[in-house]
Design a protein around this motif. Sequence first.
Motif, PDB file in Angstrom:
ATOM      1  N   PRO A   1       4.876  18.071  19.849  1.00  6.78           N
ATOM      2  CA  PRO A   1       3.926  17.280  20.652  1.00  6.78           C
ATOM      3  C   PRO A   1       4.053  15.789  20.324  1.00  6.78           C
ATOM      4  O   PRO A   1       4.500  15.416  19.240  1.00  6.78           O
ATOM      5  CB  PRO A   1       2.554  17.810  20.204  1.00  6.78           C
ATOM      6  N   THR A   2       3.667  14.974  21.256  1.00  2.00           N
ATOM      7  CA  THR A   2       3.618  13.538  20.974  1.00  2.00           C
ATOM      8  C   THR A   2       2.336  13.236  20.197  1.00  2.00           C
ATOM      9  O   THR A   2       1.287  13.846  20.432  1.00  2.00           O
ATOM     10  CB  THR A   2       3.642  12.710  22.267  1.00  2.00           C
ATOM     11  N   ALA A   3       2.446  12.312  19.259  1.00  2.00           N
ATOM     12  CA  ALA A   3       1.294  11.930  18.432  1.00  2.00           C
ATOM     13  C   ALA A   3       1.176  10.408  18.407  1.00  2.00           C
ATOM     14  O   ALA A   3       2.183   9.705  18.309  1.00  2.00           O
ATOM     15  CB  ALA A   3       1.444  12.479  17.021  1.00  2.00           C
ATOM     16  N   SER A   4      -0.032   9.918  18.483  1.00  2.00           N
ATOM     17  CA  SER A   4      -0.255   8.468  18.444  1.00  2.00           C
ATOM     18  C   SER A   4      -1.510   8.181  17.616  1.00  2.00           C
ATOM     19  O   SER A   4      -2.356   9.049  17.410  1.00  2.00           O
ATOM     20  CB  SER A   4      -0.429   7.905  19.858  1.00  2.00           C
ATOM     21  N   CYS A   5      -1.597   6.936  17.149  1.00  2.00           N
ATOM     22  CA  CYS A   5      -2.744   6.529  16.338  1.00  2.00           C
ATOM     23  C   CYS A   5      -3.407   5.318  16.990  1.00  2.00           C
ATOM     24  O   CYS A   5      -2.761   4.274  17.174  1.00  2.00           O
ATOM     25  CB  CYS A   5      -2.299   6.196  14.915  1.00  2.00           C
ATOM     26  N   VAL A   6      -4.654   5.477  17.346  1.00  2.00           N
ATOM     27  CA  VAL A   6      -5.431   4.389  17.946  1.00  2.00           C
ATOM     28  C   VAL A   6      -6.740   4.272  17.177  1.00  2.00           C
ATOM     29  O   VAL A   6      -7.497   5.247  17.056  1.00  2.00           O
ATOM     30  CB  VAL A   6      -5.705   4.655  19.446  1.00  2.00           C
ATOM     31  N   ASN A   7      -6.985   3.067  16.654  1.00  2.00           N
ATOM     32  CA  ASN A   7      -8.213   2.820  15.881  1.00  2.00           C
ATOM     33  C   ASN A   7      -8.365   3.818  14.731  1.00  2.00           C
ATOM     34  O   ASN A   7      -9.450   4.385  14.520  1.00  2.00           O
ATOM     35  CB  ASN A   7      -9.444   2.862  16.792  1.00  2.00           C
ATOM     36  N   ASP A   8      -7.245   4.032  14.037  1.00  2.00           N
ATOM     37  CA  ASP A   8      -7.211   4.918  12.867  1.00  2.00           C
ATOM     38  C   ASP A   8      -7.479   6.382  13.206  1.00  2.00           C
ATOM     39  O   ASP A   8      -7.733   7.195  12.310  1.00  2.00           O
ATOM     40  CB  ASP A   8      -8.209   4.470  11.793  1.00  2.00           C
TER      41      ASP A   8
ATOM     42  N   THR B   1      -4.140  11.118  17.690  1.00  2.00           N
ATOM     43  CA  THR B   1      -4.274  11.988  18.862  1.00  2.00           C
ATOM     44  C   THR B   1      -2.970  12.734  19.088  1.00  2.00           C
ATOM     45  O   THR B   1      -1.894  12.129  19.093  1.00  2.00           O
ATOM     46  CB  THR B   1      -4.617  11.173  20.117  1.00  2.00           C
ATOM     47  N   ILE B   2      -3.078  14.044  19.258  1.00  2.00           N
ATOM     48  CA  ILE B   2      -1.903  14.869  19.525  1.00  2.00           C
ATOM     49  C   ILE B   2      -1.979  15.358  20.963  1.00  2.00           C
ATOM     50  O   ILE B   2      -2.982  15.955  21.376  1.00  2.00           O
ATOM     51  CB  ILE B   2      -1.830  16.078  18.569  1.00  2.00           C
ATOM     52  N   ASP B   3      -0.915  15.110  21.711  1.00  2.00           N
ATOM     53  CA  ASP B   3      -0.852  15.535  23.112  1.00  2.00           C
ATOM     54  C   ASP B   3       0.067  16.748  23.206  1.00  2.00           C
ATOM     55  O   ASP B   3       1.291  16.620  23.265  1.00  2.00           O
ATOM     56  CB  ASP B   3      -0.323  14.388  23.980  1.00  2.00           C
ATOM     57  N   GLU B   4      -0.530  17.929  23.222  1.00  2.00           N
ATOM     58  CA  GLU B   4       0.246  19.168  23.277  1.00  2.00           C
ATOM     59  C   GLU B   4       0.963  19.342  24.610  1.00  2.00           C
ATOM     60  O   GLU B   4       1.954  20.060  24.704  1.00  2.00           O
ATOM     61  CB  GLU B   4      -0.668  20.371  23.025  1.00  2.00           C
ATOM     62  N   ASP B   5       0.449  18.702  25.638  1.00  2.00           N
ATOM     63  CA  ASP B   5       1.048  18.864  26.969  1.00  2.00           C
ATOM     64  C   ASP B   5       2.301  18.013  27.155  1.00  2.00           C
ATOM     65  O   ASP B   5       3.078  18.242  28.081  1.00  2.00           O
ATOM     66  CB  ASP B   5       0.025  18.482  28.049  1.00  2.00           C
ATOM     67  N   THR B   6       2.461  17.004  26.297  1.00  2.00           N
ATOM     68  CA  THR B   6       3.652  16.149  26.385  1.00  2.00           C
ATOM     69  C   THR B   6       4.531  16.415  25.170  1.00  2.00           C
ATOM     70  O   THR B   6       4.214  15.990  24.061  1.00  2.00           O
ATOM     71  CB  THR B   6       3.260  14.662  26.440  1.00  2.00           C
ATOM     72  N   GLN B   7       5.589  17.135  25.394  1.00  2.00           N
ATOM     73  CA  GLN B   7       6.490  17.525  24.310  1.00  2.00           C
ATOM     74  C   GLN B   7       7.719  16.615  24.292  1.00  2.00           C
ATOM     75  O   GLN B   7       8.169  16.132  25.338  1.00  2.00           O
ATOM     76  CB  GLN B   7       6.943  18.974  24.502  1.00  2.00           C
ATOM     77  N   MET B   8       8.256  16.391  23.100  1.00  2.00           N
ATOM     78  CA  MET B   8       9.469  15.584  22.979  1.00  2.00           C
ATOM     79  C   MET B   8      10.474  16.286  22.074  1.00  2.00           C
ATOM     80  O   MET B   8      10.103  17.083  21.192  1.00  2.00           O
ATOM     81  CB  MET B   8       9.155  14.194  22.429  1.00  2.00           C
ATOM     82  N   ASN B   9      11.738  16.016  22.324  1.00  2.00           N
ATOM     83  CA  ASN B   9      12.788  16.555  21.472  1.00  2.00           C
ATOM     84  C   ASN B   9      12.778  15.851  20.125  1.00  2.00           C
ATOM     85  O   ASN B   9      12.304  14.719  20.007  1.00  2.00           O
ATOM     86  CB  ASN B   9      14.165  16.375  22.128  1.00  2.00           C
ATOM     87  N   LEU B  10      13.316  16.518  19.113  1.00  2.00           N
ATOM     88  CA  LEU B  10      13.476  15.854  17.826  1.00  2.00           C
ATOM     89  C   LEU B  10      14.471  14.701  17.958  1.00  2.00           C
ATOM     90  O   LEU B  10      15.418  14.783  18.758  1.00  2.00           O
ATOM     91  CB  LEU B  10      13.977  16.840  16.769  1.00  2.00           C
ATOM     92  N   PRO B  11      14.292  13.640  17.191  1.00  2.00           N
ATOM     93  CA  PRO B  11      15.245  12.517  17.238  1.00  2.00           C
ATOM     94  C   PRO B  11      16.550  12.879  16.523  1.00  2.00           C
ATOM     95  O   PRO B  11      16.646  12.777  15.303  1.00  2.00           O
ATOM     96  CB  PRO B  11      14.491  11.399  16.510  1.00  2.00           C
ATOM     97  N   ILE B  12      17.523  13.329  17.283  1.00  2.00           N
ATOM     98  CA  ILE B  12      18.809  13.753  16.710  1.00  2.00           C
ATOM     99  C   ILE B  12      19.671  12.522  16.440  1.00  2.00           C
ATOM    100  O   ILE B  12      19.856  11.667  17.305  1.00  2.00           O
ATOM    101  CB  ILE B  12      19.539  14.717  17.654  1.00  2.00           C
ATOM    102  N   LYS B  13      20.213  12.453  15.225  1.00  2.00           N
ATOM    103  CA  LYS B  13      21.013  11.298  14.814  1.00  2.00           C
ATOM    104  C   LYS B  13      22.493  11.648  14.737  1.00  2.00           C
ATOM    105  O   LYS B  13      23.325  10.973  15.337  1.00  2.00           O
ATOM    106  CB  LYS B  13      20.518  10.777  13.468  1.00  2.00           C
TER     107      LYS B  13
END
Length: 266
Positions: free
Chosen positions: A165-172, A175-187
Motif C-alpha cells: 500500500p502507499t503510505a504518507s505522513c501528514v501532520n505527524d 495514512t495507509i491507502d490500501e486501495d492504491t498499491q505500488m510495486n517494490l522499488p526494484i534496483k
Amino acid sequence: MVNVISEVSKEAIFDLLNQGKRIDHRMFTEYRDITIKTDYISKANGSALISIGNTTVIAGVKAQLSTPFSNSPDEGILIVNTETLALANKNFEHGPPNKFTVEISRVVDRTIREAPLIDLKQLCVVENSKVWKLHVDIYIIDFDGNMMDAAALAAICALLTTKIPTASCVNDEITIDEDTQMNLPIKNKCMLTTVTKINNQLIFDPTYDEEQLMDSSLSVGFREDGSLCAMQKCGLNVMSMAEVKKTIKLAEIKSKEFFEIINQLK
C-alpha cells in the motif's frame, strides 16, 4: 537429518558421471524443468510457487510498517526465513530450523541485499520513525535436490511481483491507502546459481541422490549486468582455483537464462 544412499546407487551415479552422463539423462549444465506461479498466496503482498523438477518451494512476502534499525534510520527492513516441511523428504524431521535452512536464509538474504534487488531507502516513510519491513518466508514443500537455487528463485520472484500500500505522513500522522498499491522499488535484478562438484565433475541442479554424493558446491549470485554480488561454498572438500574460476563462468552463463525467465514476470 540423516542422508542415506545405497552403494548400488552411488556406484551407478559415479559410473555415469565418468561417462559424461547423468541418471536422468540430462547434460551436466542442464536444469530440470522450471515452473513459476506468482501471486500464489492471495493474502500475501507477493508470493511465488517454484518447481525445479520435483523440488518445490513457496515464498511469500508480508509487508508491515515498523521502526527502522538505529544504524539505518532511513532504510526499510528485509528479513528472510526458510523452513522445511517434514513431509518434503523422508529424511526431514519436525523441529526448529536446522543448519541447512539457516544457511539458505543467509545466502538468499545476502544475494538480495548485496545486489541490491530492492532500494530499501525508498521504503522509508518517516526517517527514524516508520519504514516498511518485508518478511520473506520460504517453505520447502517437496525436496529432490538443489534447495538453494529453488529457494532463491522463489524469493526473488515473490519480491519482483510484490505490491504494497502507499503510505504518507501528514501532520505527524501516517495514512495507509490500501486501495492504491505500488510495486517494490526494484534496483538491480539478481539471481543465484549453484554448481556442484561430484567425483571431480561439475554439474548443475543435482537431484537428491546426486546431492548426497556432493564433494562441494559453489553458489554464485549475479546482478543482471553480470557482476558478482554473493558467493557461498558448501561441502567439506576443496575446490581448486581452476574449478572456482570455471564454476563462476558456468554460473554466469546459466544465470542469463534465469534472467530471461524472471524478466517475463508481470
